[in-house]
Design a protein around this motif. Sequence first.
Motif, mmCIF file in Angstrom:
data_model
loop_
_atom_site.group_PDB
_atom_site.id
_atom_site.type_symbol
_atom_site.label_atom_id
_atom_site.label_comp_id
_atom_site.label_asym_id
_atom_site.label_seq_id
_atom_site.Cartn_x
_atom_site.Cartn_y
_atom_site.Cartn_z
ATOM 1 N N LYS A 120 25.282 39.613 21.408
ATOM 2 C CA LYS A 120 25.728 40.314 22.609
ATOM 3 C C LYS A 120 27.076 39.797 23.096
ATOM 4 O O LYS A 120 27.872 40.540 23.668
ATOM 5 N N VAL B 97 29.456 41.804 20.829
ATOM 6 C CA VAL B 97 29.359 43.263 20.952
ATOM 7 C C VAL B 97 29.811 43.745 22.333
ATOM 8 O O VAL B 97 30.538 44.733 22.433
ATOM 9 N N ALA B 98 29.414 43.045 23.391
ATOM 10 C CA ALA B 98 29.739 43.494 24.751
ATOM 11 C C ALA B 98 31.247 43.581 25.003
ATOM 12 O O ALA B 98 31.724 44.608 25.499
ATOM 13 N N LEU C 17 33.631 43.914 22.788
ATOM 14 C CA LEU C 17 34.197 44.948 21.912
ATOM 15 C C LEU C 17 33.917 46.343 22.448
ATOM 16 O O LEU C 17 34.792 47.205 22.435
ATOM 17 N N LEU C 18 32.695 46.556 22.924
ATOM 18 C CA LEU C 18 32.377 47.847 23.534
ATOM 19 C C LEU C 18 33.169 48.054 24.824
ATOM 20 O O LEU C 18 33.608 49.163 25.120
ATOM 21 N N GLY C 19 33.346 46.970 25.585
ATOM 22 C CA GLY C 19 34.135 47.044 26.813
ATOM 23 C C GLY C 19 35.597 47.323 26.539
ATOM 24 O O GLY C 19 36.279 47.940 27.348
ATOM 25 N N TRP C 20 36.090 46.860 25.403
ATOM 26 C CA TRP C 20 37.474 47.134 25.024
ATOM 27 C C TRP C 20 37.614 48.590 24.601
ATOM 28 O O TRP C 20 38.607 49.241 24.911
ATOM 29 N N LEU C 21 36.600 49.108 23.920
ATOM 30 C CA LEU C 21 36.622 50.496 23.464
ATOM 31 C C LEU C 21 36.581 51.462 24.647
ATOM 32 O O LEU C 21 37.403 52.361 24.756
ATOM 33 N N LEU D 207 31.820 49.687 29.482
ATOM 34 C CA LEU D 207 30.682 49.832 28.575
ATOM 35 C C LEU D 207 30.051 48.488 28.231
ATOM 36 O O LEU D 207 28.834 48.387 28.062
ATOM 37 N N GLY D 208 30.841 47.441 28.168
ATOM 38 C CA GLY D 208 30.307 46.104 27.911
ATOM 39 C C GLY D 208 29.378 45.640 29.020
ATOM 40 O O GLY D 208 28.396 44.934 28.776
ATOM 41 N N VAL E 49 25.996 47.858 28.844
ATOM 42 C CA VAL E 49 25.060 47.419 27.807
ATOM 43 C C VAL E 49 24.244 46.220 28.292
ATOM 44 O O VAL E 49 23.106 46.033 27.875
ATOM 45 N N ALA F 3 36.833 43.321 29.712
ATOM 46 C CA ALA F 3 36.149 42.963 28.463
ATOM 47 C C ALA F 3 35.855 41.466 28.425
ATOM 48 O O ALA F 3 34.780 41.046 27.971
#
Length: 138
Positions: free
Chosen positions: A4, A7-8, A10-14, A18-19, A22, A126
């Motif tokens: 996590k 992943v968190a 990276l998802l927040g950067w995308l 989102l990070g 999750v 992020a």
Amino acid sequence: MKTKAVVAPLLGWLVPGLGHFVQKKYLRGIIFFVSISAMTAMGLAMGGKIYPFYIEKPETILQVFTNLFKKENPLTLLAFFADLGNLLVYLASRVLHFGQGALERMTFEFGTAYIAGAGLLNYLVALDAHDIAVGKKK
């Protein structure tokens, strides 16, 4: 290291927020998404520019560095990294050809600053998602 924790951010950067989403920090995720997305949208509406990474095909390692400063202002490299903070918007702008900048508009510079500022804020968001994932923050 926890999965996590990787992943968190990276998802927040995308996608902004989102990070946090999750990690079940729904209110923070929504606030970050709305505010950073609104800042980016306002920058685009003002005619701001999303700077691409520009480099000619290098033949030697030395040319990689000299090409960075040859055609463009060296500060455009910093603007590129700031714009890369909103990864999904940056990728969409390269594919869909928006964010080219409207230099004739009076608000061009403000729009460009809004877009860059939103990207830099998203880097911080992020990193915040990473801090929550590793337990440094609640």
